[in-house]
Design a protein around this motif. Structure first.
Motif, PDB file in Angstrom:
ATOM      1  N   PHE A  19       0.839  -1.282  -0.198  1.00 52.48           N
ATOM      2  CA  PHE A  19      -0.067  -0.145   0.002  1.00 52.48           C
ATOM      3  C   PHE A  19       0.776   1.013  -0.078  1.00 52.48           C
ATOM      4  N   PHE A  20       1.913   1.336   0.892  1.00 55.80           N
ATOM      5  CA  PHE A  20       2.854   2.489   0.889  1.00 55.80           C
ATOM      6  C   PHE A  20       3.516   2.673  -0.264  1.00 55.80           C
ATOM      7  N   ALA A  21       3.795   1.616  -1.324  1.00 50.17           N
ATOM      8  CA  ALA A  21       4.630   1.658  -2.447  1.00 50.17           C
ATOM      9  C   ALA A  21       3.415   2.370  -3.219  1.00 50.17           C
ATOM     10  N   TRP A  22       2.293   2.019  -3.468  1.00 51.92           N
ATOM     11  CA  TRP A  22       1.231   2.864  -4.324  1.00 51.92           C
ATOM     12  C   TRP A  22       1.157   4.155  -3.855  1.00 51.92           C
ATOM     13  N   VAL A  23       1.139   4.440  -2.584  1.00 54.96           N
ATOM     14  CA  VAL A  23       1.142   5.737  -2.293  1.00 54.96           C
ATOM     15  C   VAL A  23       2.337   6.693  -2.667  1.00 54.96           C
ATOM     16  N   PHE A  24       3.599   6.061  -2.361  1.00 56.65           N
ATOM     17  CA  PHE A  24       4.737   6.829  -2.833  1.00 56.65           C
ATOM     18  C   PHE A  24       4.686   7.004  -4.169  1.00 56.65           C
ATOM     19  N   HIS A  25       4.299   6.208  -4.984  1.00 56.89           N
ATOM     20  CA  HIS A  25       4.471   6.111  -6.524  1.00 56.89           C
ATOM     21  C   HIS A  25       3.400   7.496  -7.105  1.00 56.89           C
ATOM     22  N   GLY A  26       2.241   7.142  -6.581  1.00 61.82           N
ATOM     23  CA  GLY A  26       1.125   8.013  -6.739  1.00 61.82           C
ATOM     24  C   GLY A  26       1.656   9.646  -6.515  1.00 61.82           C
ATOM     25  N   MET A  27       2.341   9.906  -5.178  1.00 63.28           N
ATOM     26  CA  MET A  27       2.643  11.456  -4.786  1.00 63.28           C
ATOM     27  C   MET A  27       3.926  11.498  -5.688  1.00 63.28           C
ATOM     28  N   ALA A  28       4.786  10.743  -6.105  1.00 66.52           N
ATOM     29  CA  ALA A  28       5.858  11.069  -7.044  1.00 66.52           C
ATOM     30  C   ALA A  28       5.134  11.388  -8.555  1.00 66.52           C
ATOM     31  N   ILE A  29       4.120  10.883  -8.728  1.00 72.18           N
ATOM     32  CA  ILE A  29       3.533  11.276 -10.206  1.00 72.18           C
ATOM     33  C   ILE A  29       2.846  12.455 -10.166  1.00 72.18           C
ATOM     34  N   ALA A  30       2.169  12.865  -9.079  1.00 69.35           N
ATOM     35  CA  ALA A  30       1.371  13.975  -8.706  1.00 69.35           C
ATOM     36  C   ALA A  30       2.243  15.167  -8.710  1.00 69.35           C
ATOM     37  N   ALA A  32       5.278  15.307 -10.196  1.00 70.95           N
ATOM     38  CA  ALA A  32       6.000  15.354 -11.640  1.00 70.95           C
ATOM     39  C   ALA A  32       4.939  16.440 -12.253  1.00 70.95           C
ATOM     40  N   LEU A  33       3.791  15.984 -12.057  1.00 75.19           N
ATOM     41  CA  LEU A  33       2.762  16.687 -12.785  1.00 75.19           C
ATOM     42  C   LEU A  33       2.531  18.123 -12.438  1.00 75.19           C
ATOM     43  N   VAL A  34       2.832  18.413 -11.021  1.00 79.29           N
ATOM     44  CA  VAL A  34       2.731  19.873 -10.469  1.00 79.29           C
ATOM     45  C   VAL A  34       3.896  20.761 -11.043  1.00 79.29           C
ATOM     46  N   PHE A  35       4.986  19.636 -11.212  1.00 74.13           N
ATOM     47  CA  PHE A  35       6.273  20.490 -11.478  1.00 74.13           C
ATOM     48  C   PHE A  35       6.167  20.900 -13.002  1.00 74.13           C
ATOM     49  N   LEU A  36       5.541  20.024 -13.615  1.00 73.04           N
ATOM     50  CA  LEU A  36       5.377  20.481 -15.292  1.00 73.04           C
ATOM     51  C   LEU A  36       4.178  21.374 -15.329  1.00 73.04           C
ATOM     52  N   CYS A  37       3.467  21.479 -14.375  1.00 77.40           N
ATOM     53  CA  CYS A  37       2.365  22.498 -14.754  1.00 77.40           C
ATOM     54  C   CYS A  37       3.195  24.081 -13.950  1.00 77.40           C
ATOM     55  N   ALA A  38       4.000  23.893 -13.304  1.00 75.14           N
ATOM     56  CA  ALA A  38       4.649  25.045 -12.860  1.00 75.14           C
ATOM     57  C   ALA A  38       5.678  25.632 -13.928  1.00 75.14           C
ATOM     58  N   LEU A  39       6.312  24.757 -14.630  1.00 80.38           N
ATOM     59  CA  LEU A  39       6.934  25.188 -15.788  1.00 80.38           C
ATOM     60  C   LEU A  39       6.169  26.018 -16.771  1.00 80.38           C
TER      61      LEU A  39
END
Length: 60
Positions: A19-30, A32-39
């Motif tokens: 479960f924590f692996a899914w949460v960790f990967h989901g937060m990493a994807i989120a 990355a998306l926020v970083f791309l939006c900020a760029l």
């Protein structure tokens, strides 16, 4: 202490780790998306007036 030879305790720890692996990967994807939006965010370029912005004082 957890039983390392197996049993229900070990199954719970493995399920929690999965479960924590899914949460960790989901937060990493989120992140990355926020970083791309900020760029791509225009920042101050979205204002119509390209001059110097007026400073608004908090103390009146």
């Amino acid at each position: 202490m957890a039983d390392i030879t197996g049993g229900p305790g070990n199954a719970c720890m493995l399920a929690l780790a999965a479960f924590f692996a899914w949460v960790f990967h989901g937060m990493a994807i989120a992140l990355a998306l926020v970083f791309l939006c900020a760029l791509t965010h225009p920042g101050t370029r979205a204002t119509a007036d390209a001059g110097t912005p007026e400073r608004v004082s908090a103390h009146r």
